[in-house]
Design a protein around this motif. Sequence first.
Motif, PDB file in Angstrom:
ATOM      1  N   PHE A 109       0.817  -1.213   0.000  1.00  0.00           N
ATOM      2  CA  PHE A 109       0.000   0.000   0.000  1.00  0.00           C
ATOM      3  C   PHE A 109       0.855   1.269   0.000  1.00  0.00           C
ATOM      4  O   PHE A 109       0.483   2.270  -0.619  1.00  0.00           O
ATOM      5  CB  PHE A 109      -0.931   0.025   1.212  1.00  0.00           C
ATOM      6  N   ASP A 110       1.988   1.241   0.698  1.00  0.00           N
ATOM      7  CA  ASP A 110       2.781   2.468   0.828  1.00  0.00           C
ATOM      8  C   ASP A 110       3.501   2.851  -0.468  1.00  0.00           C
ATOM      9  O   ASP A 110       4.180   3.878  -0.524  1.00  0.00           O
ATOM     10  CB  ASP A 110       3.775   2.368   1.988  1.00  0.00           C
ATOM     11  N   GLN A 111       3.329   2.040  -1.514  1.00  0.00           N
ATOM     12  CA  GLN A 111       3.913   2.378  -2.810  1.00  0.00           C
ATOM     13  C   GLN A 111       2.949   3.155  -3.704  1.00  0.00           C
ATOM     14  O   GLN A 111       3.260   3.450  -4.858  1.00  0.00           O
ATOM     15  CB  GLN A 111       4.362   1.102  -3.538  1.00  0.00           C
ATOM     16  N   ILE A 112       1.804   3.514  -3.142  1.00  0.00           N
ATOM     17  CA  ILE A 112       0.770   4.175  -3.936  1.00  0.00           C
ATOM     18  C   ILE A 112       1.244   5.513  -4.495  1.00  0.00           C
ATOM     19  O   ILE A 112       0.893   5.906  -5.609  1.00  0.00           O
ATOM     20  CB  ILE A 112      -0.531   4.345  -3.107  1.00  0.00           C
ATOM     21  N   GLU A 113       2.070   6.236  -3.735  1.00  0.00           N
ATOM     22  CA  GLU A 113       2.513   7.556  -4.176  1.00  0.00           C
ATOM     23  C   GLU A 113       3.411   7.477  -5.410  1.00  0.00           C
ATOM     24  O   GLU A 113       3.483   8.418  -6.196  1.00  0.00           O
ATOM     25  CB  GLU A 113       3.233   8.277  -3.037  1.00  0.00           C
ATOM     26  N   GLN A 114       4.121   6.362  -5.576  1.00  0.00           N
ATOM     27  CA  GLN A 114       5.022   6.226  -6.720  1.00  0.00           C
ATOM     28  C   GLN A 114       4.327   5.604  -7.950  1.00  0.00           C
ATOM     29  O   GLN A 114       4.914   5.516  -9.021  1.00  0.00           O
ATOM     30  CB  GLN A 114       6.232   5.350  -6.352  1.00  0.00           C
ATOM     31  N   TYR A 115       3.073   5.200  -7.763  1.00  0.00           N
ATOM     32  CA  TYR A 115       2.372   4.493  -8.850  1.00  0.00           C
ATOM     33  C   TYR A 115       1.781   5.502  -9.835  1.00  0.00           C
ATOM     34  O   TYR A 115       1.276   6.560  -9.448  1.00  0.00           O
ATOM     35  CB  TYR A 115       1.269   3.611  -8.268  1.00  0.00           C
ATOM     36  N   ASN A 116       1.820   5.166 -11.101  1.00  0.00           N
ATOM     37  CA  ASN A 116       1.292   6.040 -12.144  1.00  0.00           C
ATOM     38  C   ASN A 116      -0.191   5.755 -12.395  1.00  0.00           C
ATOM     39  O   ASN A 116      -0.531   4.805 -13.098  1.00  0.00           O
ATOM     40  CB  ASN A 116       2.086   5.861 -13.437  1.00  0.00           C
ATOM     41  N   PHE A 117      -1.077   6.555 -11.789  1.00  0.00           N
ATOM     42  CA  PHE A 117      -2.512   6.436 -12.026  1.00  0.00           C
ATOM     43  C   PHE A 117      -2.866   7.300 -13.238  1.00  0.00           C
ATOM     44  O   PHE A 117      -3.242   8.459 -13.104  1.00  0.00           O
ATOM     45  CB  PHE A 117      -3.303   6.910 -10.806  1.00  0.00           C
ATOM     46  N   ASP A 118      -2.727   6.743 -14.446  1.00  0.00           N
ATOM     47  CA  ASP A 118      -3.105   7.543 -15.610  1.00  0.00           C
ATOM     48  C   ASP A 118      -4.623   7.536 -15.773  1.00  0.00           C
ATOM     49  O   ASP A 118      -5.344   6.854 -15.036  1.00  0.00           O
ATOM     50  CB  ASP A 118      -2.390   7.047 -16.872  1.00  0.00           C
ATOM     51  N   ASP A 119      -5.114   8.303 -16.734  1.00  0.00           N
ATOM     52  CA  ASP A 119      -6.567   8.469 -16.851  1.00  0.00           C
ATOM     53  C   ASP A 119      -7.279   7.224 -17.362  1.00  0.00           C
ATOM     54  O   ASP A 119      -8.510   7.178 -17.414  1.00  0.00           O
ATOM     55  CB  ASP A 119      -6.908   9.678 -17.729  1.00  0.00           C
ATOM     56  N   LYS A 120      -6.542   6.186 -17.737  1.00  0.00           N
ATOM     57  CA  LYS A 120      -7.141   4.931 -18.174  1.00  0.00           C
ATOM     58  C   LYS A 120      -7.134   3.867 -17.065  1.00  0.00           C
ATOM     59  O   LYS A 120      -7.551   2.740 -17.281  1.00  0.00           O
ATOM     60  CB  LYS A 120      -6.388   4.379 -19.395  1.00  0.00           C
ATOM     61  N   THR A 121      -6.635   4.248 -15.879  1.00  0.00           N
ATOM     62  CA  THR A 121      -6.549   3.289 -14.772  1.00  0.00           C
ATOM     63  C   THR A 121      -7.842   3.273 -13.975  1.00  0.00           C
ATOM     64  O   THR A 121      -8.360   4.321 -13.580  1.00  0.00           O
ATOM     65  CB  THR A 121      -5.381   3.645 -13.827  1.00  0.00           C
ATOM     66  N   ILE A 122      -8.374   2.082 -13.750  1.00  0.00           N
ATOM     67  CA  ILE A 122      -9.539   1.909 -12.870  1.00  0.00           C
ATOM     68  C   ILE A 122      -9.054   1.357 -11.543  1.00  0.00           C
ATOM     69  O   ILE A 122      -8.262   0.418 -11.487  1.00  0.00           O
ATOM     70  CB  ILE A 122     -10.578   0.958 -13.488  1.00  0.00           C
ATOM     71  N   ILE A 123      -9.547   1.947 -10.456  1.00  0.00           N
ATOM     72  CA  ILE A 123      -9.218   1.470  -9.114  1.00  0.00           C
ATOM     73  C   ILE A 123     -10.291   0.475  -8.679  1.00  0.00           C
ATOM     74  O   ILE A 123     -11.483   0.783  -8.702  1.00  0.00           O
ATOM     75  CB  ILE A 123      -9.140   2.637  -8.122  1.00  0.00           C
ATOM     76  N   ILE A 124      -9.855  -0.717  -8.316  1.00  0.00           N
ATOM     77  CA  ILE A 124     -10.766  -1.746  -7.791  1.00  0.00           C
ATOM     78  C   ILE A 124     -10.586  -1.812  -6.277  1.00  0.00           C
ATOM     79  O   ILE A 124      -9.488  -2.055  -5.778  1.00  0.00           O
ATOM     80  CB  ILE A 124     -10.480  -3.134  -8.400  1.00  0.00           C
ATOM     81  N   ASP A 125     -11.662  -1.592  -5.561  1.00  0.00           N
ATOM     82  CA  ASP A 125     -11.643  -1.584  -4.090  1.00  0.00           C
ATOM     83  C   ASP A 125     -12.082  -2.948  -3.569  1.00  0.00           C
ATOM     84  O   ASP A 125     -13.260  -3.303  -3.661  1.00  0.00           O
ATOM     85  CB  ASP A 125     -12.575  -0.478  -3.592  1.00  0.00           C
ATOM     86  N   ALA A 126     -11.133  -3.700  -3.017  1.00  0.00           N
ATOM     87  CA  ALA A 126     -11.439  -4.996  -2.391  1.00  0.00           C
ATOM     88  C   ALA A 126     -10.786  -5.046  -1.008  1.00  0.00           C
ATOM     89  O   ALA A 126     -10.218  -6.061  -0.610  1.00  0.00           O
ATOM     90  CB  ALA A 126     -10.941  -6.133  -3.270  1.00  0.00           C
TER      91      ALA A 126
END
Length: 505
Positions: A109-126
């Motif tokens: 989880f703590d790697q979220i800041e370095q992840y590239n959330f481009d406009d084609k990325t969908i976040i799945i909440d599980a």
Amino acid sequence: MKIFTAEQIRSWDQFTISHEPVSSIQLMERASAVLAHWISEHCKNHKKLAVFCGSGNNGGDGLAVARILYLKGFDVDVFVGDPKGKFSEDASINLKRLRDLSGISVRKFDQIEQYNFDDKTIIIDALFGTGLSRPLEGDYKMLVEQLNAKKNSKISIDIPSGLSADNMFDHDSVILKADYTLTFQSWKRTFLHPETGKYTGKVEVLDIDLSKSYSENTETVYFVINDSLVESIFKPRSEFSHKGSFGKAAIIGGSYGKIGAAVLATKSALKTGAGLTFILAPECGYQILQTSCPEAMFIKGGEEFITNFEIEKDFSCGIGPGLGTHPETGKSFLNFLKNYTKPLILDADALNIISKDPKNLKLIPKGSIITPHPKEFERLFGSTENSFKRLELARDKAKELDIYIVLKDHHTQVITPQGKVFYNITGNSGLAKGGSGDILTGILTSLLAQGYSQEQTCILGVWLHGRAADFTSGKCSKESMLPTDVIDEFGSVFEELNRKVEGSL
């Protein structure tokens, strides 16, 4: 459709596992396959997924979904708290299955800041499912806050993380704000209340083939009004019927400057099938009503406001639209209630007159239907902390007074004297306009006149009202649609109902 508590849902899973029989991991795989199918069909323009998985079975669903979608060609990245941490048994199996595939990275989880959330990325909440029993804290709270800050589309599995299935946590609880919630088998109560439903986005109920026997035999007092319930209530017209077969509906309302409300209620009663429709209104509304509603018969009830509530005994009456609260109207109306025993439909100013003294509540005839919006409900019965508390108070009052309460809201609730609650899921924000309540009063008055029971009248009435509004918004938009436009769509709803109930060649 029945609504079950989180505890009943767990029992439903276990009952299915023990009676089908199917193992828990097989049931998880079945649910995940259904989830993955929905996502692959509806997210074809978004091939990149970031799946956030907790350590419990909701996380196990997410891990399985990630694997299945990767094999379908999606670019999938998975985030967990600690890849070497403790997971539920089924989640552990799915984590191992995921690791056996090359091409899926498992991040913390703590790697979220370095992840590239481009406009084609969908976040799945599980992260968390229906078993959550307290508000999010610590790292999970911070993670959800970070995800909420992202502009990406978000899909929650079963329930948005941080949300309880049954009640609301504290007002300042952190909850993931989903664009879609893909929930299993049935609605959850929190999806249907304004304080908590705002987090779900569009709800899709996915059938994962849990035991029908459990659903049929397990008791609950909470229900969703779905198409199958409505179709079981609706009575198609016999070809050999006549106007006397469908009762006499009377709308009692209108006052100087408020005749339009009476017009809307009367048109609504006419368009929903009453055999004969009457309008008791003041003389000042005579020309307007006879011109706009020529099919209805006018009964004079006063000059500029109603002072005479005398009606025939075989009428089914809806009282309140545009009635006004003039002292003479109020006095005459309360005297009428003292001597009237048949069930009534009471709305708007009829309720406002009653609310001026708590003792007036006992004048409401047994079996009547009242249709307050939240403010009118508060005037009648007092304020509550939230909509959940308001609903419980409504259940108490429906039982105490032996009445039916149609508590108007985004998901209107029908409350019976026996304590049952039916949530309506048709309708839209285009109904947030003056006059929408008046047409509901007309619908309910008409259905009661036609011989539907009070419970059937409420259920069919609120569904029909909302369904017509859904047809209308598709043609006029929510912003520009008017209550008169909704009335014009009643015919489309009845055509649809008749096709489903009677079938067509």
